[in-house]
Design a protein around this motif. Structure first.
Motif, PDB file in Angstrom:
ATOM      1  N   MET A   1      19.736   4.050   5.474  1.00 46.37           N
ATOM      2  CA  MET A   1      20.731   5.094   5.714  1.00 46.37           C
ATOM      3  C   MET A   1      20.876   6.039   4.521  1.00 46.37           C
ATOM      4  N   MET A   2      20.409   5.637   3.350  1.00 50.31           N
ATOM      5  CA  MET A   2      20.413   6.566   2.216  1.00 50.31           C
ATOM      6  C   MET A   2      19.586   7.808   2.528  1.00 50.31           C
ATOM      7  N   ASP A   3      18.527   7.628   3.343  1.00 56.50           N
ATOM      8  CA  ASP A   3      17.654   8.746   3.708  1.00 56.50           C
ATOM      9  C   ASP A   3      18.119   9.462   4.971  1.00 56.50           C
ATOM     10  N   SER A   4      19.156   8.942   5.619  1.00 57.32           N
ATOM     11  CA  SER A   4      19.604   9.529   6.880  1.00 57.32           C
ATOM     12  C   SER A   4      20.259  10.881   6.657  1.00 57.32           C
TER      13      SER A   4
ATOM     14  N   MET B   1       0.821  -1.202   0.000  1.00 53.86           N
ATOM     15  CA  MET B   1       0.000   0.000   0.000  1.00 53.86           C
ATOM     16  C   MET B   1       0.862   1.262   0.000  1.00 53.86           C
ATOM     17  N   ALA B   2       1.941   1.227   0.769  1.00 48.92           N
ATOM     18  CA  ALA B   2       2.807   2.402   0.886  1.00 48.92           C
ATOM     19  C   ALA B   2       3.428   2.785  -0.451  1.00 48.92           C
ATOM     20  N   VAL B   3       3.775   1.792  -1.267  1.00 51.95           N
ATOM     21  CA  VAL B   3       4.425   2.098  -2.543  1.00 51.95           C
ATOM     22  C   VAL B   3       3.421   2.255  -3.678  1.00 51.95           C
ATOM     23  N   SER B   4       2.146   1.980  -3.426  1.00 56.04           N
ATOM     24  CA  SER B   4       1.159   1.985  -4.503  1.00 56.04           C
ATOM     25  C   SER B   4       0.215   3.177  -4.478  1.00 56.04           C
ATOM     26  N   LEU B   5      -0.045   3.734  -3.301  1.00 54.05           N
ATOM     27  CA  LEU B   5      -1.028   4.812  -3.183  1.00 54.05           C
ATOM     28  C   LEU B   5      -0.364   6.044  -2.579  1.00 54.05           C
ATOM     29  N   PRO B   6      -0.494   7.203  -3.224  1.00 61.06           N
ATOM     30  CA  PRO B   6       0.240   8.392  -2.764  1.00 61.06           C
ATOM     31  C   PRO B   6       0.010   8.765  -1.307  1.00 61.06           C
ATOM     32  N   ASP B   7      -1.220   8.667  -0.822  1.00 64.73           N
ATOM     33  CA  ASP B   7      -1.495   9.113   0.545  1.00 64.73           C
ATOM     34  C   ASP B   7      -1.395   7.989   1.574  1.00 64.73           C
ATOM     35  N   ALA B   8      -1.018   6.789   1.133  1.00 60.87           N
ATOM     36  CA  ALA B   8      -0.978   5.652   2.058  1.00 60.87           C
ATOM     37  C   ALA B   8       0.130   5.798   3.096  1.00 60.87           C
ATOM     38  N   THR B   9       1.268   6.366   2.697  1.00 61.32           N
ATOM     39  CA  THR B   9       2.400   6.480   3.615  1.00 61.32           C
ATOM     40  C   THR B   9       2.028   7.271   4.864  1.00 61.32           C
TER      41      THR B   9
ATOM     42  N   GLU C   1      11.161  -7.760   5.581  1.00 56.69           N
ATOM     43  CA  GLU C   1       9.996  -7.032   5.064  1.00 56.69           C
ATOM     44  C   GLU C   1       9.765  -5.749   5.851  1.00 56.69           C
ATOM     45  N   ILE C   2       9.983  -5.798   7.147  1.00 56.41           N
ATOM     46  CA  ILE C   2       9.829  -4.598   7.974  1.00 56.41           C
ATOM     47  C   ILE C   2      10.873  -3.554   7.591  1.00 56.41           C
ATOM     48  N   LEU C   3      12.110  -3.979   7.431  1.00 60.00           N
ATOM     49  CA  LEU C   3      13.180  -3.039   7.085  1.00 60.00           C
ATOM     50  C   LEU C   3      12.936  -2.397   5.719  1.00 60.00           C
ATOM     51  N   THR C   4      12.503  -3.184   4.743  1.00 60.40           N
ATOM     52  CA  THR C   4      12.223  -2.612   3.427  1.00 60.40           C
ATOM     53  C   THR C   4      10.971  -1.731   3.458  1.00 60.40           C
ATOM     54  N   SER C   5      10.013  -2.087   4.322  1.00 62.32           N
ATOM     55  CA  SER C   5       8.842  -1.223   4.505  1.00 62.32           C
ATOM     56  C   SER C   5       9.252   0.112   5.110  1.00 62.32           C
ATOM     57  N   PHE C   6      10.161   0.073   6.063  1.00 63.06           N
ATOM     58  CA  PHE C   6      10.674   1.306   6.659  1.00 63.06           C
ATOM     59  C   PHE C   6      11.283   2.215   5.592  1.00 63.06           C
ATOM     60  N   TYR C   7      12.009   1.616   4.663  1.00 67.59           N
ATOM     61  CA  TYR C   7      12.596   2.420   3.581  1.00 67.59           C
ATOM     62  C   TYR C   7      11.495   3.061   2.737  1.00 67.59           C
ATOM     63  N   ALA C   8      10.466   2.275   2.402  1.00 68.25           N
ATOM     64  CA  ALA C   8       9.361   2.802   1.596  1.00 68.25           C
ATOM     65  C   ALA C   8       8.633   3.934   2.312  1.00 68.25           C
ATOM     66  N   LEU C   9       8.592   3.871   3.639  1.00 66.42           N
ATOM     67  CA  LEU C   9       7.898   4.887   4.440  1.00 66.42           C
ATOM     68  C   LEU C   9       8.798   6.072   4.802  1.00 66.42           C
ATOM     69  N   GLY C  10      10.066   6.018   4.419  1.00 70.52           N
ATOM     70  CA  GLY C  10      10.977   7.124   4.713  1.00 70.52           C
ATOM     71  C   GLY C  10      11.418   7.193   6.163  1.00 70.52           C
ATOM     72  N   VAL C  11      11.387   6.067   6.875  1.00 69.78           N
ATOM     73  CA  VAL C  11      11.743   6.056   8.292  1.00 69.78           C
ATOM     74  C   VAL C  11      13.220   6.403   8.501  1.00 69.78           C
ATOM     75  N   GLY C  12      14.044   6.156   7.505  1.00 72.19           N
ATOM     76  CA  GLY C  12      15.472   6.438   7.629  1.00 72.19           C
ATOM     77  C   GLY C  12      15.791   7.891   7.905  1.00 72.19           C
ATOM     78  N   ARG C  13      14.856   8.786   7.627  1.00 71.27           N
ATOM     79  CA  ARG C  13      15.096  10.212   7.888  1.00 71.27           C
ATOM     80  C   ARG C  13      15.244  10.508   9.378  1.00 71.27           C
ATOM     81  N   GLN C  14      14.860   9.558  10.229  1.00 73.98           N
ATOM     82  CA  GLN C  14      15.043   9.740  11.676  1.00 73.98           C
ATOM     83  C   GLN C  14      16.511   9.604  12.086  1.00 73.98           C
ATOM     84  N   LEU C  15      17.324   8.987  11.239  1.00 74.62           N
ATOM     85  CA  LEU C  15      18.720   8.732  11.592  1.00 74.62           C
ATOM     86  C   LEU C  15      19.542  10.007  11.409  1.00 74.62           C
TER      87      LEU C  15
END
Length: 570
Positions: free
Chosen positions: A397-400, A260-268, A333-347
């Motif tokens: 870490m690419m988003d960190s 859902m996160a990678v398929s729908l713009p407002d899902a994230t 799957e959780i780690l790749t989901s985190f990347y899709a959700l931009g969680v790495g920006r917290q680092l």
């Protein structure tokens, strides 16, 4: 491609028995044959190359074959509806291969599905009493997966848009809503193995039913929108993950959220903002036992808790060096989901002491612990899993923030050294296997991009990475070769002065002429940063032939002279 034909005969058999009430009367159930079909197709889809079944038999008449798929889809839907609600079966239309692709028929079928969905408690107990409903839902998810993985991948396939799809009846909002209701009930009542299987297959049905195959896949897009906005799937999934559940079902729920996160713009934003509370700690999933029951649970905090749970009990999931596939798949799957959700920006590096939230501190702890996992023994499946985790961490870490590299080097030297070891391993792995496919790109680009970012921010990080790639004990020889070049009649070197084969620096030079453009460009930018953007050192290290593409891109294509000074590592 005999799977549709085999399924058609099985569904016709089960439908006849359902109409005769044979399931309730104890007559032999067709679920055994259907279970075998499910096992066969799952084995095939898991590894088509190893199967004795042909994966792409030619279809003489494409239109006839599409009509058969439509007929099988409607048969499958009718069977599921009859299992759910015996009283509603009379409202189901008659179907035949000749007239099955009819909007009126599809409308009647979806209306029945909607009616059953609105009275979910009436069919719940009926579903749990027999194996057939579980095998039918399983067949639905397998048929959807087969359609995506095999049918749409054929060269002769001419499907242009999702409204042309012969299986679209299985993806209507009402059908997805019905499967969603089955998922909820079976997940919250996991007292029997049959219910746990039903929950897992229902969740996977939703995943494949909403998997977007092309930008014109309107049906899948509408399905995702319905699940998120009308049925609050992110909140329900979060609640189900907080209840006692098995790892495969948890994995399927996370995959749905990732899709859902990678398929729908407002899902994230919806997924990140969704929260729930844990009200009964003693009945929660095992990964929540260390969490504060008074604090709201988000997908990020829940995902972090699952990863920490896995790492803490990792020894219990290993048996003679073989990892628990589903548990490790769940973490990945959780780690790749985190990347899709931009969680790495917290680092990031905190500006002051105690400037990080508990959630960010947990994420940093996960990053450092995974970077410290061993990644050297190629023959061990556990090491392979470690590398998968580490590559996923590099994507995060690419988003960190660019300061995070310095933070790692200052606060966890072992984790930073792990970062260097993963860089070394993956470069060797790609070069040694001569991999030029997308998997090579996915496994190497995040490492190169992250290393370039951290080296460009911090001189200390830059020097540490450079010394790792270009050992100081080789610099005297390198300096001598520069002097020899200056003394010669040549103005520059066309080949690198010191890049032996099978060394990290030598293989990085090889990547500068790699067929895959992303790898080639990212490697060039990485080395350019390591050499302080000094064109002269860049040419000496990699050779003018390899250096020209980047120098041209930087507007420095003119050959630099050999006597322009640059600083070598002390």
């Amino acid at each position: 491609m005999d799977f549709p034909s085999r399924l058609e005969s099985l569904l016709e058999e089960s439908e006849t028995l359902l109409e005769q009430h044979a399931i309730d009367l104890g007559v032999k159930s067709p679920s055994v044959s259907l279970e075998q079909w499910n096992e066969d197709i799952e084995a095939f889809l898991g590894d088509p190359s190893a199967s004795s079944i042909a994966s792409a038999e030619l279809v003489s008449d494409e239109k006839t074959f599409a009509k058969q798929l439509c007929f099988v889809s409607c048969l499958l839907m009718r069977n599921i509806l009859k299992c759910c609600d015996e009283s509603g079966s009379s409202a189901l239309p008659s179907i035949s291969k000749e007239v099955v692709c009819n909007d009126a028929i599809e409308t009647k079928m979806t209306n029945v599905a909607q009616g059953i969905q609105d009275n979910s408690l009436q069919y719940a107990e009926r579903l749990s009493n027999e194996e057939l409903p579980t095998q039918l839902i399983r067949a639905g998810k397998n048929f959807l997966r087969w359609f995506i993985q095999i049918y749409l991948d054929r060269p002769q396939q001419s499907l242009q848009a999702s409204h042309d799809s012969p299986i679209r009846v299985l993806q209507t909002p009402s059908m997805l809503g019905l499967i969603f209701g089955i998922l909820k009930w079976s997940s919250l009542n996991p007292t029997r193995d049959i219910n746990r299987g039903l929950a897992r297959y229902a969740s996977l049905y939703l995943f494949y039913g909403t998997y977007i195959t092309n930008p014109q896949d309107v049906v899948a897009q509408q399905g995702i929108h319905h699940l998120i906005h009308d049925l609050s799937f992110p909140k329900v999934a979060l609640e189900l993950l907080c209840h006692p559940t098995d790892v495969p079902t948890a994995l399927s729920l996370v995959r749905n959220l990732h899709n859902m996160a990678v398929s729908l713009p407002d899902a994230t934003k919806i997924i990140l903002d969704t929260q729930t509370t844990v009200t009964a700690v003693d009945t929660t999933a095992p990964w929540l036992t260390t969490m504060d029951s008074n604090k709201p649970v988000s997908f990020v905090s829940l995902g972090e808790s699952i990863v920490c749970w896995y790492l803490q009990q990792r020894d219990d999931t290993l048996n003679d060096g073989v990892a628990d596939d589903k548990a490790s798949e769940l973490v990945l799957e959780i780690l790749t989901s985190f990347y899709a959700l931009g969680v790495g920006r917290q680092l990031k590096e905190p500006e002051a002491k105690n400037d990080l939230s508990d959630e960010t501190n947990t994420l940093i702890s996960i990053v450092t612990e995974i970077l410290k996992l061993p990644s050297q023994d190629q023959g061990n499946i556990t090491i392979t899993v470690n590398l998968q985790f580490q590559i996923a961490i590099f994507s995060l870490m690419m988003d960190s923030d660019s300061s995070f590299g310095q933070y790692l080097m200052d606060h966890d030297h072992t984790a930073f050294e792990g970062l260097l070891q993963v860089l070394n391993h993956q470069v060797h792995n790609v070069v040694d296997q001569s991999r030029v496919d997308s998997s090579a790109t996915a496994s190497l680009i995040p490492i190169l991009v992250t290393s370039t970012k951290y080296a460009g921010e911090s001189a200390a990080v830059q020097m540490r990475i450079k010394k790792f790639i270009f050992p100081p004990d080789r610099e005297t020889l390198f300096e001598q070769k520069i002097q020899d070049l200056v003394s010669s009649a040549s103005n520059t070197n066309m080949s690198p002065l010191d890049a032996p084969k099978n060394t990290l620096r030598g293989e990085l030079v090889q990547l500068l002429s790699w067929p895959e453009s992303y790898i080639k460009r990212c490697t060039a930018e990485f080395l350019w940063i390591l050499f302080n953007r000094n064109a002269n050192e860049y040419v000496h290290r990699v050779g003018m032939g390899n250096a020209l593409p980047l120098l041209h891109a930087k507007g420095l294509a003119a050959m630099p002279t050999s006597n322009i000074p640059f600083t070598l590592p002390s």
